[in-house]
Write an enzyme that holds these catalytic residues in place. Sequence first.
Site, PDB file in Angstrom:
ATOM      1  N   GLU A 247      31.244  53.937  43.370  1.00  0.00           N
ATOM      2  CA  GLU A 247      32.336  53.813  44.339  1.00  0.00           C
ATOM      3  C   GLU A 247      33.591  54.406  43.734  1.00  0.00           C
ATOM      4  O   GLU A 247      33.773  54.394  42.520  1.00  0.00           O
ATOM      5  CB  GLU A 247      32.624  52.328  44.651  1.00  0.00           C
TER       6      GLU A 247
ATOM      7  N   ARG B 296      27.492  31.942  52.131  1.00  0.00           N
ATOM      8  CA  ARG B 296      27.569  30.500  51.872  1.00  0.00           C
ATOM      9  C   ARG B 296      28.948  29.997  52.256  1.00  0.00           C
ATOM     10  O   ARG B 296      29.846  30.783  52.532  1.00  0.00           O
ATOM     11  CB  ARG B 296      27.373  30.254  50.369  1.00  0.00           C
TER      12      ARG B 296
HETATM   13  C1  MV4 Z   1      36.065  47.128  42.822  1.00  0.00           C
HETATM   14  C2  MV4 Z   1      37.389  47.207  42.339  1.00  0.00           C
HETATM   15  C3  MV4 Z   1      38.051  48.400  42.520  1.00  0.00           C
HETATM   16  N1  MV4 Z   1      37.439  49.428  43.135  1.00  0.00           N
HETATM   17  N2  MV4 Z   1      35.506  48.177  43.429  1.00  0.00           N
HETATM   18  C4  MV4 Z   1      35.031  42.915  40.930  1.00  0.00           C
HETATM   19  C5  MV4 Z   1      33.988  41.931  41.313  1.00  0.00           C
HETATM   20  C6  MV4 Z   1      33.160  42.552  42.368  1.00  0.00           C
HETATM   21  N3  MV4 Z   1      33.000  41.635  43.463  1.00  0.00           N
HETATM   22  C7  MV4 Z   1      33.878  43.766  42.774  1.00  0.00           C
HETATM   23  N4  MV4 Z   1      35.021  43.903  41.934  1.00  0.00           N
HETATM   24  C8  MV4 Z   1      35.860  44.944  42.061  1.00  0.00           C
HETATM   25  N5  MV4 Z   1      35.342  46.025  42.698  1.00  0.00           N
HETATM   26  C9  MV4 Z   1      36.189  49.293  43.563  1.00  0.00           C
HETATM   27  N6  MV4 Z   1      35.598  50.342  44.151  1.00  0.00           N
HETATM   28  C10 MV4 Z   1      37.951  46.097  41.729  1.00  0.00           C
HETATM   29  C11 MV4 Z   1      37.178  44.954  41.581  1.00  0.00           C
HETATM   30  C12 MV4 Z   1      37.830  43.857  40.932  1.00  0.00           C
HETATM   31  C13 MV4 Z   1      38.111  42.679  41.619  1.00  0.00           C
HETATM   32  C14 MV4 Z   1      37.715  42.469  42.927  1.00  0.00           C
HETATM   33  C15 MV4 Z   1      37.979  41.299  43.573  1.00  0.00           C
HETATM   34  C16 MV4 Z   1      38.665  40.301  42.910  1.00  0.00           C
HETATM   35  C17 MV4 Z   1      39.049  40.459  41.626  1.00  0.00           C
HETATM   36  C18 MV4 Z   1      38.773  41.643  40.959  1.00  0.00           C
HETATM   37  C19 MV4 Z   1      39.175  41.795  39.641  1.00  0.00           C
HETATM   38  C20 MV4 Z   1      38.904  42.952  38.988  1.00  0.00           C
HETATM   39  C21 MV4 Z   1      38.215  43.977  39.623  1.00  0.00           C
END
Ligand code: MV4
Length: 540
Positions: A218, A310
């Site tokens: 991504e 959930r």
């Molecule tokens: C991402 C992102 C930035 N760009 N995807 C972290 C856990 C997983 N659920 C997905 N996550 C992320 N995906 C893209 N393309 C940043 C995160 C992320 C994040 C997402 C939600 C809540 C906290 C986070 C902390 C760090 C990174």
Amino acid sequence: MPARRTTSAARPAAPAARRLEKVLVANRGEIALRVMRSCREMGLRTVAVYSDADRAALHVRAAYQAVRLGPAPSSESYLRGDLIVQAALDTGADAIHPGFGFLSENPDFVRQVEAAGLTFIGPTAAAMEAMGDKIEARRRMIAAGVPVVPGTADPVEDDATLQREAARIGFPVMIKASAGGGGKGIRIVRTPDELLPAARRARSEAQNAFGDGTLYLEKYLEEPRHIEVQVFGDMHGSVVHLGERECSVQRRHQKVIEERPSPLLDEELRAAMGAAAVKAAAAIGYHNAGTLEFLVDRHKHFYMLEMNTRLQVEHPITELTSGVDLVRWQLLVARGERLPLRQEQIVHRGHAIECRLYAEDADHGFLPATGRVDRLELPGGPGVRVDTGLFEGMEVGLHYDPMLAKISVLADDRPAAIARMARALTEITITGVTTNLPFLRRVLRSEPFTSGRYDTSTLESRPELFALQTSPRRERDVAYIAAALAHVLRRRRGFVVQRGGAPAAGAGTGTGLGGTGPATGGAGQSGRRWVDAFRPGGTP
Ligand code: MV4
């Protein structure tokens, strides 16, 4: 709303009314209690299950019946789907509520429950599988017209494909595991030369963690907000949303404070995200409670990330502003009823905030804390809700999640909610186990939080804003106070003050000379508190 493009397995089951009189709650702690509370209001009997560590737990005492599963480790107790199904059959339960964590998103468990002729209170195994496989979920969301982060539609297998796709997407990219989720198995790649080594490590990590090394790419979004939307579907094909929750205040994928509404969204964006969430859930014929996670970038573009199939930890803030009992809805839907409200009847009022109290030492690397809770005072009063399994005498160990309590507030607007939360936090006393309570207070009054301008990186990128404040001046002042206190207490040894009351008769008033009062009886025996030494008139 008809569900389009669904497989027969994902289409809503025939909405036959199902018997629901006794519910086994396959969980522990605050969420088990939370589920039992709604069951009781609906006249349903409850069955608790417990491990040896939880023999004295509140959820065991709250239930109509309780069944021991096994030793403390989850793998021998709360993760033993076979024992849990057997406990339901033995107690005559007709349904199982999984809570969150443990078996709540395990499609094999859903199948075991249903094979035993029991009702699983949650979505179908097929819906869980569709959303558990992240590449499959992306494909379905794209087909349904739900915005996802730009990236690959298929697994990236070989090095040539990795390089071509990463170049097409544009750096920085994120490598993710198709079987992953939460924070596991993800990697940021900023330059082309880091790509192949990072992919190699990610693949072996995913293979080890999930037994599946499938990866996808991504575009990496910098400093996004994490905003999720609560959805609910019934078995008649209706899906509604209950608005968003702002979950950006987190560190290491552990949420710390959530609020709703999000300070970032305007009504237009809120409506667009709500509609996208409903479309996503309807596309897979979803029923019961679900949450669509979105990332929102600095241009306020939103992208769906994952679906949690959930009830979530932070559901109370949605309940507070909407007045909806989400567990009640889960039970109604599971027994084949229609959703009680249409979309336009779901109205939110006020601002809600939730703080998560963890057993951890925020001033020493956030290490998990253990101990026996020896004093416990929880907050109350207007607009305050506490969800907890804590009690005085409880042993906090390392076997389960470190979350001890959720403190939630509802007030008219955001400033009032912050003030109410600050007030509620000051009402908490917990001794015997270190908690993040001081950290919560500091985050709550920090500039990023009070201004509402924070994102998912704030807690980790600016730790100094939330750290325990010390300065040479402050330390000097503390030293002065300690020295003065030591001096006074030394001079007044034997000075007896009744706990919380006036000085005891003849106990040294006015003279302040050491030894004029009874010479025996330390502070513990006399019940004297150090603050009493400083009461007006109590000084020499
Ligand atoms: C991402 C992102 C930035 N760009 N995807 C972290 C856990 C997983 N659920 C997905 N996550 C992320 N995906 C893209 N393309 C940043 C995160 C992320 C994040 C997402 C939600 C809540 C906290 C986070 C902390 C760090 C990174």
